[in-house]
Structure formats: C-alpha cells, structure tokens
Design an enzyme around this catalytic site. Sequence first.
Site, mmCIF file in Angstrom:
data_model
loop_
_atom_site.group_PDB
_atom_site.id
_atom_site.type_symbol
_atom_site.label_atom_id
_atom_site.label_comp_id
_atom_site.label_asym_id
_atom_site.label_seq_id
_atom_site.Cartn_x
_atom_site.Cartn_y
_atom_site.Cartn_z
ATOM 1 N N ASP A 84 0.614 -1.155 -0.009
ATOM 2 C CA ASP A 84 -0.121 0.089 -0.142
ATOM 3 C C ASP A 84 0.935 1.254 -0.044
ATOM 4 O O ASP A 84 2.074 1.376 0.434
ATOM 5 C CB ASP A 84 -0.849 0.046 1.210
ATOM 6 N N GLU A 141 -0.657 -1.961 5.009
ATOM 7 C CA GLU A 141 0.494 -2.111 6.153
ATOM 8 C C GLU A 141 -0.102 -0.398 7.072
ATOM 9 O O GLU A 141 0.349 -0.514 8.293
ATOM 10 C CB GLU A 141 1.699 -2.171 5.785
#
Length: 402
Positions: A84, A141
């Site tokens: 991400d 994350e």
Amino acid sequence: METSIRPTILKEAQQLQEQLSVWRRDFHEHPELGFEEERTSAIVADHLESLGLEVTRNIAKTGVVALLRGKEKGPTFALRADMDALPILDEKTVPYHSKHQGLSHACGHDAHTSMLMGAATILSKRRLEKGNIKFIFQPAEEGRGGAKAMIGHGALADPKVDAIGGLHVNTGITTGNITLSSERVGCGAADFFSLKIIGKGGHAAHPHQTVDSVAVTAEVISALQHISSRQVDPTDPIVITIGSIHGGSASNVITPNVEMTGTVRTLNPELRLKVPDMMEKVIKGITYGFGATYDFDFEFKFPSILNDSELTELAASTAAEVLGEGHYERVKPGMGGEDFAFYTELVPAVFFRLGVGNDKMERYPGHHPKFDIDENALPFGAAMLSQLALNYLENQNEGEKK
C-alpha cells in the site's frame, strides 16, 4: 544446498536490476491505498502465476499469497512484502512521479513489493527438495490492519508457516548494507488516541464566564509530556505525540471544545499497558481543576516486532554471505511502528532494514513528500530475502538429520 552456489544469488538478483526498477517505478506511478491495491495485486499475482507458483488472489480483499512447494513435505518459511501507498502528495520531479494526486509511495512499499517479486523469480528456478517457501503480499500496512486481516484469512496456514522474514527500506542506511535490531524487540509499539476537551464557550472579552477549552488543552498537552520525563524510568523509551489539534472558528470567540489526536510509542510491553491509565489520570486532574470535562479514547494498535534470536543470527550470517563481511550492523530498535509485528506474535520471525541511500541523493526519510530510493539497492533486497529462505530450510532439514 552446496555452499558454492550461494554467491550466485546476488548475481542473479543483479541481472534482474532493470526488471526490478521497471516494477518499482510502475507501482510508484500508480500508488494505491490500503485494501485498494487492485492494480498492484493483479500485477503481482499475474507474475507469480507466470513462474508456475501456486497463487491465491484476493485474500483479505487485495492480498496475494504464492507457494513454492518442495518435492517433500517439510518446514515452510514465509517472506512478506507490503503493497500500500500513503495519502501524501508526491513532490519529486522524476519521470515516475505519482499519477494519482495526493497519493504516493512515500514509505518504499513499491520497492518491498518489487524485491519480493524478484525473490520469487530467483527462488522459482530452484527445485526445493524438502519444505516450502511462501510469498505473502500484504495490503494495508499503513494503519489499516492488513497483517491482521491476512492472518485472519489464513495466510500463515495451509501449509502452516514455521517462520517468517521481512524487510523495510531505509534511506539513512547506505546501499549494500542492512541493519538488525540489537535487541529482541525490533521496533516500537504504535498506539493511538483521541481526546476531546469539553469546556464552556463564550465571548473572548469575558473569559470568566467561560471554561476556556483552548487554555485547558494547552495545560493538558504540557502535562502529558511529564509522563515520559517524570513518571517513567528514563531507561524505558516512551514518546507521546499530539499529531492533530482542532478547535475554534473565530478570533473573538472562546470555543467550547478542542479535539486532538496523537500516538504513543513504547518498547516495553509492560509499560505499554500502563500508558492509558497514566494519561487519563493527568487529563482528569487538569480538566477537573479547571472545571472542564473530557472524552478520551485509547487504541492499542500495533505491538512491537519480536525478533527470534536464532533467525536474527541467521539473517546476520546470510548478510555476510550475500553482502560480504562488514555490511550489516546491530542497532538499537527504532520507535516507528510496523504491522509485521502481528506475524511475530504467532511464529518465529526476523525483520531487517535495507539500505537504499547514497551520498549522491537527497536522503529524505519515509513519509516525506520527496521520499525516494537508490534503485541499485533492489537486487540486494531480493538476494537477501532469497538466501534467507534457502538458508532457513537448509538449517531445518539438516537439523532433522542429526
């Protein structure tokens, strides 16, 4: 596995330099937030399938898991990368500048993903005699619980993961080097809180008729800093940070409420559990003394990474093989949070930091709008991950023979 073939891992990875950079720049141009990494995860899954791996898509919405299965059943070692991006404006002037306004890979997850794709490429060419290597490409994350979601959807099962490794890029470390935590605790626990100070609004010219929430807030913020300086053993690191504060709408109005959010970072798990009560005692005492009230919410978010001692030694010896002697260092754990910690609570793990900086570039830290990396570091990361997995399986299988 023959010792003589080990140095070829880095050579193989360096032969992938161009492809690693292509992947990384493509992901950098097309950043996606947590649980929205549809384009990224599709590219990852397509590549893993092209390698002949057993691939499962759409785990925890956008996660991908691939398995390199050995000829015989044996231990399973997992390698993890996060995919991400962040809601941060990309301020770099580079050809691979983010094409998504307000989003950027300002923490290097594009590099993590590319390096694990490279490791999968290298390892897929090897025939594992016994045991498996699992590749975990994790979404979200950055504060959205991606690791917990992946675990909840079985990423550590079928086959059961016996140990796991991961890395994070760091521009403060020179390319070709890694650092390992000198302690079992690998990073700070990252917890978050919100606080609302509730006073009584009124005219700025008549403060005696109000309870000034701004003034109370100032006292609260100042007093919270005394927790670390006067209530905690100075050898126990703790950071209490107010990250946002909002209150008021006009210069001549005393606002009734002020809202703020913040984070607490600790290394000691016992201290971590005490912090909410310590904070609330301070908040309660000050607000009561000034005639205000409060709403306080504390969320335990990310625990500390726990590094397994044997795996840490294995990572150190692997670094000596792959990078050469003198290219790794034991350092104190930092206070930054990392949701890799959730894996470490369940299986033996090791997490290291990979150097991605050089003296010819501006070394901006992670989460900075101009964050960038030395792409020459990508093969080092791919090689380290590959050799770490192979060394683990070799050690485990040799241990069974003894």
